[in-house]
Motif scaffolding. Structure first.
Motif, PDB file in Angstrom:
ATOM      1  N   LYS A   1       0.829  -1.209   0.000  1.00 42.22           N
ATOM      2  CA  LYS A   1       0.000   0.000   0.000  1.00 42.22           C
ATOM      3  C   LYS A   1       0.862   1.257   0.000  1.00 42.22           C
TER       4      LYS A   1
ATOM      5  N   GLY B   1       0.961   4.077  -3.029  1.00 46.67           N
ATOM      6  CA  GLY B   1       0.550   5.429  -2.668  1.00 46.67           C
ATOM      7  C   GLY B   1      -0.741   5.487  -1.874  1.00 46.67           C
ATOM      8  N   LEU B   2      -1.219   4.338  -1.386  1.00 44.45           N
ATOM      9  CA  LEU B   2      -2.456   4.333  -0.600  1.00 44.45           C
ATOM     10  C   LEU B   2      -2.174   4.652   0.863  1.00 44.45           C
ATOM     11  N   LEU B   3      -0.936   4.404   1.284  1.00 41.68           N
ATOM     12  CA  LEU B   3      -0.517   4.754   2.639  1.00 41.68           C
ATOM     13  C   LEU B   3       0.745   5.594   2.500  1.00 41.68           C
TER      14      LEU B   3
ATOM     15  N   PRO C   1      -1.572   7.764  -5.030  1.00 41.07           N
ATOM     16  CA  PRO C   1      -1.608   6.722  -6.053  1.00 41.07           C
ATOM     17  C   PRO C   1      -1.042   7.235  -7.389  1.00 41.07           C
TER      18      PRO C   1
ATOM     19  N   ALA D   1      -1.377  -0.007 -11.236  1.00 40.61           N
ATOM     20  CA  ALA D   1      -2.691  -0.597 -11.027  1.00 40.61           C
ATOM     21  C   ALA D   1      -2.574  -1.586  -9.873  1.00 40.61           C
ATOM     22  N   PHE D   2      -3.660  -1.742  -9.144  1.00 45.06           N
ATOM     23  CA  PHE D   2      -3.670  -2.551  -7.938  1.00 45.06           C
ATOM     24  C   PHE D   2      -4.665  -3.694  -8.120  1.00 45.06           C
TER      25      PHE D   2
ATOM     26  N   PRO E   1     -11.989   3.065 -14.393  1.00 41.64           N
ATOM     27  CA  PRO E   1     -10.718   3.795 -14.221  1.00 41.64           C
ATOM     28  C   PRO E   1     -10.296   4.542 -15.484  1.00 41.64           C
TER      29      PRO E   1
END
Lengths: 256, 257
Positions: free
Chosen positions: A49, A53-55, A72, A77-78, A100
């Motif tokens: 994460k 860039g999510l955390l 992000p 892509a996740f 997206p």
């Protein structure tokens, strides 16, 4: 391509301080398929994460193509483990894959072409009109992979994507990831707790310690490029590599 | 199965009507105050033939629909804003809990002072009653957003507005629908109450007139009309709900995998 340097993440909340990740440094070259494996609860998801860039890390940094990640990044892509919650049940499969792309300001024709191509790649060309919950678990995860492909990422981050599907589906999906990686040249960072999966999929396996996490060992997987479930898994080299990783994980669990 | 249920329901209703016809005719109750069903039906027929009845019905429905629309609009917008803006929820929570239980009818004197017997009086009461139903459901619904869905949206670069539109709103929609259904029922109750008590034009006022002029069968006929209205509103709201939430697990039923 992807540089993780001195990454540290400490969760603080309600009087507790949990150091999930202590000090992680590794790089992933462009076009490489790297598997991260570690004992359960070792902060693999936290790490991924941070990369996605999510955390935001407590200290250290993640650089993607030379640019520091602080949200992000557009080229990643996740794919999440919980495909059932990651796909939107109120949208059809095609809409899920397309959503997206709407943020990328592509023309309608281009979006349609990308969606069709991605669904085709994962073998779900005729499922575009279905709702995700009408599909089996394995098919749902294929949709999530198609959504990631259509996004045309440079880096694909996969967080234990096959932990919740049955063994046969899992083997199919592993081969799917290998094939897509070879066809499309995407850089893939694949997190798993499954040692066999890590060795089978990866060009390189990064073994993590127990939490607080550091890199324990990096192992080059010198298996031939064309792998298959029957022969690769019984080859002596595969057994050696998996034993090596297994020992590292066991040692990590004992905390040495 | 469904046919049998419907038949039993119809039989029950028929039995109830027979009872309403028989009890006054047998002299068990005073038929001045409780006329037999047949006489109420006659009165209903006369009402339906009277243009004044239709204009009263129109007034009631106008108050109901306008009030409901305002309440739903305001409830949804405020609910989303309160949920999305940091700290706003904590700041407003106690105030909402204080204002919400105030019965709308307690505002009748205020409504009369402000607007007399105008439509706006009715609207004030209807909006106040229906608004909380919607707002509270929106607040619950927004809290139900799945963190994985939210992270998925963020990881694919969806901005705040796109996340509200594609993640938050569809998640909250089942709750919003419940809120709207409850609000629609409450709005009708308050519309009729306001007309009855304040004398704003509508079915409620017509009931009051029937009562004061001793037109007892007409009064019952109008009460029946308000009941049927409530029934239709509920059926309508449920069918809208089923359509809008065809994807939701409460509606979609069993899935073949």
């Amino acid at each position: 391509m992807l540089d993780v340097h001195g990454l540290r993440k400490v969760y603080e909340g309600s009087g507790r301080r949990t150091e999930a990740v202590r000090d992680l440094t590794f790089t992933v070259e462009a076009g490489e398929l790297v598997c991260l494996v570690g004992p359960s609860g070792c902060g693999k998801t936290t790490l991924l994460k941070c990369v996605g860039g999510l955390l935001s890390p407590t200290s250290g940094e993640v650089r993607l193509a030379g640019r520091r990640v602080d949200g992000p990044p557009p080229g990643t892509a996740f794919v999440f483990q919980e495909y059932g919650r990651s796909l939107f049940p109120w949208m059809r499969v095609g809409q899920n894959v397309e959503l997206p792309l709407k943020q990328k300001k592509l023309s309608r024709e281009r979006r349609r072409a990308l969606v069709a191509d991605a669904l085709e790649s994962v073998g779900l060309a005729d499922a575009a009109g279905a709702y995700p919950w009408q599909l089996s678990g394995g098919m749902q995860q294929r949709v999530a992979i198609a959504r990631a492909l259509a996004y045309e990422p440079e880096v694909l981050l996969m967080d234990e994507p096959f932990a919740a599907v049955d063994a046969q589906t899992r083997a199919d999906l592993e081969d799917l990831v290998r094939r897509l990686w070879r066809e499309r040249g995407i850089t893939i960072l694949f997190v798993t707790h499954d040692i066999d999966e890590a060795v089978y999929l990866g060009e390189r396996v990064i073994v993590l310690s127990a939490s607080p996490t550091v890199v324990r060992e990096q192992l080059k997987v010198d298996l031939p490029d064309g792998r298959d479930q029957v022969h690769t898994r019984v080859s002596p080299r595969f057994a050696e590599l998996r034993t090596r990783v297994y020992e590292q994980i066991q040692a990590a669990k004992r905390g040495r | 199965m469904k046919g049998a249920d419907a038949a039993l329901g119809a039989a029950g209703l028929a039995a109830f009507l027979v009872l309403c016809e028989a009890v006054p005719r047998l002299g068990l109750v005073d038929d001045d105050y409780f006329p037999p069903a047949g006489r109420v039906a006659d009165a209903l027929g006369r009402e339906l033939a009277d243009p004044a009845f239709w204009s009263a019905l129109g007034d009631t429905l106008t108050g109901w629909a306008l009030g409901l629309a305002i309440a739903v609009g305001a409830g949804v917008v405020l609910g989303v804003v309160i949920s999305v803006v940091p700290y706003l929820r904590q700041v407003t929570a106690s105030t909402i809990e204080f204002l919400r239980p105030i019965p709308s009818v307690a505002l009748i004197p205020l409504a009369v002072l402000l607007y007399g017997t105008e439509l706006r009086s009715v609207l004030l009461l209807v909006v106040y009653a229906a608004f909380w139903q919607v707002l509270v459901q929106v607040l619950y619904g927004v809290r139900d957003v799945d963190p994985v869905a939210e992270e998925t949206a963020r990881s694919y670069g969806l901005g705040p507005w796109a996340r509200v539109r594609h993640v938050l709103w569809p998640t909250a929609l089942p709750y919003v629908m419940t809120g709207v259904r409850l609000a629609a029922a409450v709005a009708l109750i308050l519309a009729v109450t306001a007309e009855l008590v304040i004398g704003a034009p509508g079915l409620g006022a017509r009931i009051a007139v029937a009562q004061t002029s001793q037109a007892v069968p007409e009064m019952y006929a109008l009460i029946v009309v308000t009941g049927v209205l409530g029934l239709l509103i509920n059926v309508g709201a449920r069918s809208v709900e089923r359509r809008a939430l065809a994807w939701h697990q409460s509606v979609r039923g069993e899935v073949a995998v």
